[in-house]
Enzyme design. Sequence first.
Site, PDB file in Angstrom:
ATOM      1  N   LYS A  22      16.061  -0.549   8.538  1.00  0.00           N
ATOM      2  CA  LYS A  22      15.400   0.124   9.376  1.00  0.00           C
ATOM      3  C   LYS A  22      14.129  -0.840  10.065  1.00  0.00           C
ATOM      4  O   LYS A  22      14.007  -1.146  11.208  1.00  0.00           O
ATOM      5  CB  LYS A  22      14.703   1.432   9.220  1.00  0.00           C
ATOM      6  N   ASN A  23      13.394  -1.189   8.876  1.00  0.00           N
ATOM      7  CA  ASN A  23      12.175  -2.244   9.229  1.00  0.00           C
ATOM      8  C   ASN A  23      12.730  -3.468   9.677  1.00  0.00           C
ATOM      9  O   ASN A  23      11.508  -4.186  10.271  1.00  0.00           O
ATOM     10  CB  ASN A  23      11.171  -2.053   8.100  1.00  0.00           C
ATOM     11  N   ARG A  93       5.385   2.757  15.700  1.00  0.00           N
ATOM     12  CA  ARG A  93       4.700   1.757  15.255  1.00  0.00           C
ATOM     13  C   ARG A  93       5.587   0.325  15.821  1.00  0.00           C
ATOM     14  O   ARG A  93       4.642  -0.366  16.021  1.00  0.00           O
ATOM     15  CB  ARG A  93       5.060   1.731  13.576  1.00  0.00           C
ATOM     16  N   CYS A 117       3.892   6.519  11.039  1.00  0.00           N
ATOM     17  CA  CYS A 117       3.497   7.612  10.157  1.00  0.00           C
ATOM     18  C   CYS A 117       2.226   7.831   9.925  1.00  0.00           C
ATOM     19  O   CYS A 117       1.312   6.870   9.898  1.00  0.00           O
ATOM     20  CB  CYS A 117       4.270   7.394   9.036  1.00  0.00           C
ATOM     21  N   ARG A 122      -4.521   2.594  10.361  1.00  0.00           N
ATOM     22  CA  ARG A 122      -3.370   1.513  10.571  1.00  0.00           C
ATOM     23  C   ARG A 122      -3.916   0.581  11.701  1.00  0.00           C
ATOM     24  O   ARG A 122      -3.495   0.347  12.755  1.00  0.00           O
ATOM     25  CB  ARG A 122      -1.994   1.908  10.975  1.00  0.00           C
ATOM     26  N   PRO A 123      -4.861  -0.326  11.477  1.00  0.00           N
ATOM     27  CA  PRO A 123      -5.637  -1.326  12.096  1.00  0.00           C
ATOM     28  C   PRO A 123      -4.488  -2.597  12.674  1.00  0.00           C
ATOM     29  O   PRO A 123      -3.342  -2.476  11.930  1.00  0.00           O
ATOM     30  CB  PRO A 123      -6.422  -1.958  11.265  1.00  0.00           C
ATOM     31  N   ILE A 124      -4.807  -2.997  13.585  1.00  0.00           N
ATOM     32  CA  ILE A 124      -3.980  -4.336  14.047  1.00  0.00           C
ATOM     33  C   ILE A 124      -4.985  -5.613  14.199  1.00  0.00           C
ATOM     34  O   ILE A 124      -4.357  -6.582  14.965  1.00  0.00           O
ATOM     35  CB  ILE A 124      -3.198  -3.950  15.497  1.00  0.00           C
ATOM     36  N   ASP A 125      -5.821  -5.501  13.529  1.00  0.00           N
ATOM     37  CA  ASP A 125      -6.776  -6.815  13.661  1.00  0.00           C
ATOM     38  C   ASP A 125      -6.230  -8.000  13.259  1.00  0.00           C
ATOM     39  O   ASP A 125      -6.331  -9.060  13.887  1.00  0.00           O
ATOM     40  CB  ASP A 125      -8.173  -6.565  12.782  1.00  0.00           C
ATOM     41  N   GLN A 126      -5.303  -7.944  12.239  1.00  0.00           N
ATOM     42  CA  GLN A 126      -4.690  -9.093  11.878  1.00  0.00           C
ATOM     43  C   GLN A 126      -3.583  -9.827  12.986  1.00  0.00           C
ATOM     44  O   GLN A 126      -3.408 -10.734  13.018  1.00  0.00           O
ATOM     45  CB  GLN A 126      -3.997  -9.144  10.460  1.00  0.00           C
ATOM     46  N   ASP A 305       6.887   2.207   0.175  1.00  0.00           N
ATOM     47  CA  ASP A 305       7.854   3.198   1.031  1.00  0.00           C
ATOM     48  C   ASP A 305       8.852   3.955   0.123  1.00  0.00           C
ATOM     49  O   ASP A 305       9.546   4.754   0.389  1.00  0.00           O
ATOM     50  CB  ASP A 305       8.712   2.280   1.984  1.00  0.00           C
ATOM     51  N   ILE A 327      -1.427   0.260  -1.023  1.00  0.00           N
ATOM     52  CA  ILE A 327      -1.032  -0.094   0.345  1.00  0.00           C
ATOM     53  C   ILE A 327      -1.892   0.769   1.329  1.00  0.00           C
ATOM     54  O   ILE A 327      -2.768   0.511   2.308  1.00  0.00           O
ATOM     55  CB  ILE A 327       0.154  -0.174   0.714  1.00  0.00           C
TER      56      ILE A 327
HETATM   57  C1  EPZ Z   1       5.191  -1.787   7.706  1.00  0.00           C
HETATM   58  O1  EPZ Z   1       4.160  -1.237   8.135  1.00  0.00           O
HETATM   59  C2  EPZ Z   1       6.404  -0.654   7.476  1.00  0.00           C
HETATM   60  N1  EPZ Z   1       6.572  -0.177   8.817  1.00  0.00           N
HETATM   61  C3  EPZ Z   1       5.912   0.385   6.756  1.00  0.00           C
HETATM   62  O2  EPZ Z   1       7.096   1.484   6.354  1.00  0.00           O
HETATM   63  C4  EPZ Z   1       5.431  -0.182   5.221  1.00  0.00           C
HETATM   64  O3  EPZ Z   1       4.821   0.910   4.437  1.00  0.00           O
HETATM   65  C5  EPZ Z   1       4.398  -1.235   5.460  1.00  0.00           C
HETATM   66  O4  EPZ Z   1       4.985  -2.335   6.283  1.00  0.00           O
HETATM   67  C6  EPZ Z   1       4.216  -2.019   3.964  1.00  0.00           C
HETATM   68  O5  EPZ Z   1       5.356  -2.339   3.483  1.00  0.00           O
HETATM   69  C7  EPZ Z   1       7.547  -1.049   9.654  1.00  0.00           C
HETATM   70  O6  EPZ Z   1       7.911  -2.136   9.191  1.00  0.00           O
HETATM   71  C8  EPZ Z   1       7.681  -0.446  11.001  1.00  0.00           C
HETATM   72  P1  EPZ Z   1       1.544  -3.671   7.198  1.00  0.00           P
HETATM   73  P2  EPZ Z   1       3.197  -2.189   8.784  1.00  0.00           P
HETATM   74  O7  EPZ Z   1       0.957  -4.277   8.161  1.00  0.00           O
HETATM   75  O8  EPZ Z   1       3.801  -3.311   9.336  1.00  0.00           O
HETATM   76  C9  EPZ Z   1      -3.458  -3.399   6.454  1.00  0.00           C
HETATM   77  C10 EPZ Z   1       8.261   3.273   6.663  1.00  0.00           C
HETATM   78  O9  EPZ Z   1       8.052   4.253   5.746  1.00  0.00           O
HETATM   79  N2  EPZ Z   1      -3.518  -3.957   7.729  1.00  0.00           N
HETATM   80  O10 EPZ Z   1       2.057  -4.477   5.886  1.00  0.00           O
HETATM   81  O11 EPZ Z   1       2.296  -1.292   9.918  1.00  0.00           O
HETATM   82  C11 EPZ Z   1      -2.951  -1.888   6.483  1.00  0.00           C
HETATM   83  O12 EPZ Z   1      -3.938  -1.087   6.701  1.00  0.00           O
HETATM   84  C12 EPZ Z   1       7.207   2.583   6.839  1.00  0.00           C
HETATM   85  O13 EPZ Z   1       9.423   2.653   6.834  1.00  0.00           O
HETATM   86  C13 EPZ Z   1      -4.786  -4.347   8.248  1.00  0.00           C
HETATM   87  O14 EPZ Z   1      -5.786  -4.323   7.584  1.00  0.00           O
HETATM   88  O15 EPZ Z   1       2.175  -2.439   7.393  1.00  0.00           O
HETATM   89  C14 EPZ Z   1      -2.413  -1.893   5.175  1.00  0.00           C
HETATM   90  O16 EPZ Z   1      -3.098  -1.460   4.445  1.00  0.00           O
HETATM   91  C15 EPZ Z   1       5.616   3.209   6.887  1.00  0.00           C
HETATM   92  N3  EPZ Z   1      -4.848  -4.966   9.503  1.00  0.00           N
HETATM   93  C16 EPZ Z   1      -1.622  -3.422   4.824  1.00  0.00           C
HETATM   94  O17 EPZ Z   1      -2.302  -4.178   5.741  1.00  0.00           O
HETATM   95  C17 EPZ Z   1      -3.707  -5.285  10.258  1.00  0.00           C
HETATM   96  O18 EPZ Z   1      -3.731  -5.964  11.338  1.00  0.00           O
HETATM   97  C18 EPZ Z   1      -0.296  -3.463   5.041  1.00  0.00           C
HETATM   98  O19 EPZ Z   1       0.073  -3.231   6.536  1.00  0.00           O
HETATM   99  C19 EPZ Z   1      -2.358  -4.750   9.629  1.00  0.00           C
HETATM  100  C20 EPZ Z   1      -2.469  -4.296   8.323  1.00  0.00           C
END
Ligand code: EPZ
Length: 418
Positions: A22-23, A93, A117, A122-126, A305, A327
């Site tokens: 999926k991801n 997402r 979810c 769930r910030p997008i600052d990065q 996950d 996480i």
């Molecule tokens: C992906 O989410 C997956 N979703 C999530 O799976 C999974 O839990 C997550 O990666 C971690 O493995 C998809 O791929 C669609 P991250 P994502 O950016 O990309 C912080 C599922 O069940 N962060 O790796 O949104 C954030 O808050 C889903 O299939 C920032 O601070 O996760 C978190 O603590 C749920 N700033 C950490 O990083 C940002 O700009 C990891 O988030 C981005 C993230």
Amino acid sequence: MEKLVINGGKSLFGSIDISGAKNAAVAILPAAVAAGEGKCVIDNIPDIADINCLERIVESLGCTVERNGNSLTIDSTTLNNLDACTEDVRRMRASYYLIGALLARFKKARVELPGGCPIGVRPIDQHIKGFEALGADVKIEHGAVVVTAEKLKGANIFFDVVTVGATINVMIAATLAEGVTTLENAAREPHVVDVANFLNAMGANVKGAGTDIIRITGVESLKGCNYSVIPDQIEAGTFMIAAASCGGEVRVSNVIPKHLESITAKLTEMGVEVIEEDDSVIIKSDRNLKGVNIKTAPYPGFPTDIQQPMSTILSVAKGRSIINESIWESRLKHVDELKKMGANIKVEGRTAILDGVEKLTGAIVKATDLRAGAAMVIAGLIADGTTEIYSIEHIDRGYPHIEDKFKSLGADIHRETE
Ligand code: EPZ
């Protein structure tokens, strides 16, 4: 309204084929819109609601999408709308990968802020930091991300946190930037590598995916390609845990065992026999399970996950187990549902302390999010009596035909419409 009804207590036997990841797929579809010529033919696409949602989204941009079984053909040469602002975009997402793809190809886009979810902030600052480093102007206006750039130029970007989403999004955007982009502290998840391989199949030059430094040398344009998505690490892990929880012997097929190592290691520590073969793992369990501690971490650590499905098996494992969710700040909401079935779990912040009970008992529960739903299905499979799971639209977002797959292993599970 639909619900899953499970009569628990059956051991699982047989073989199950794992679907495409999926991801990975939810990033590959949006990335395909960066192709300026030719069609992308993508195989091993999972049959899940998130993919249907993305199909509608890319169609709303003017792309043509054809589905043939597990194969999707996307023609993005007809794309004529850079405004991704529909209910579907807001719901999921992965729609935010359109920002990277549209920015790469057209140097502008407007994409509604994503949903996903409810597992914490769930910030997008990065993502924004990465796009800006490539030379884009990024604004949040009326609930949408608006990006524009004269041109994109390669840059060195060090992510403040390990993030799957930002690594993939900025990697996509950088494929068509001038010069070299270096992503440091990049996520190493198998789906990051899969998206990089897909981009390379479209003509991009991405090296190092799977390590924490990814180098992208910009190319002039991307074109259609043929590609097959990797197997789903999380679906595989879910079936491994289900088999271990229910007892029996199950071959989980069409997997990459290397991607499952952290899950295999924990199940082995619990007393489950896991046999690795080339593209399958066999789970043998007599349900004599020992409690263990889990701390979620970016790949190759224990996947967040899989934390929720794992909490179900730990709730019936002997002794005390401790889960630390590092996480997401709010990924233990399913614990209240497990407690309705007799689990003995205390939550303190991001930590769950589980004292194993003899058995769970069937109850009416809900899926609070996608993987929470999988946790409840496993709970229903091992519980005495009948379990009814509501809000299963969450499960359908990420698990293809979950009831049919479990039924084929001997579970008593079916879907009812109210
Ligand atoms: C992906 O989410 C997956 N979703 C999530 O799976 C999974 O839990 C997550 O990666 C971690 O493995 C998809 O791929 C669609 P991250 P994502 O950016 O990309 C912080 C599922 O069940 N962060 O790796 O949104 C954030 O808050 C889903 O299939 C920032 O601070 O996760 C978190 O603590 C749920 N700033 C950490 O990083 C940002 O700009 C990891 O988030 C981005 C993230």
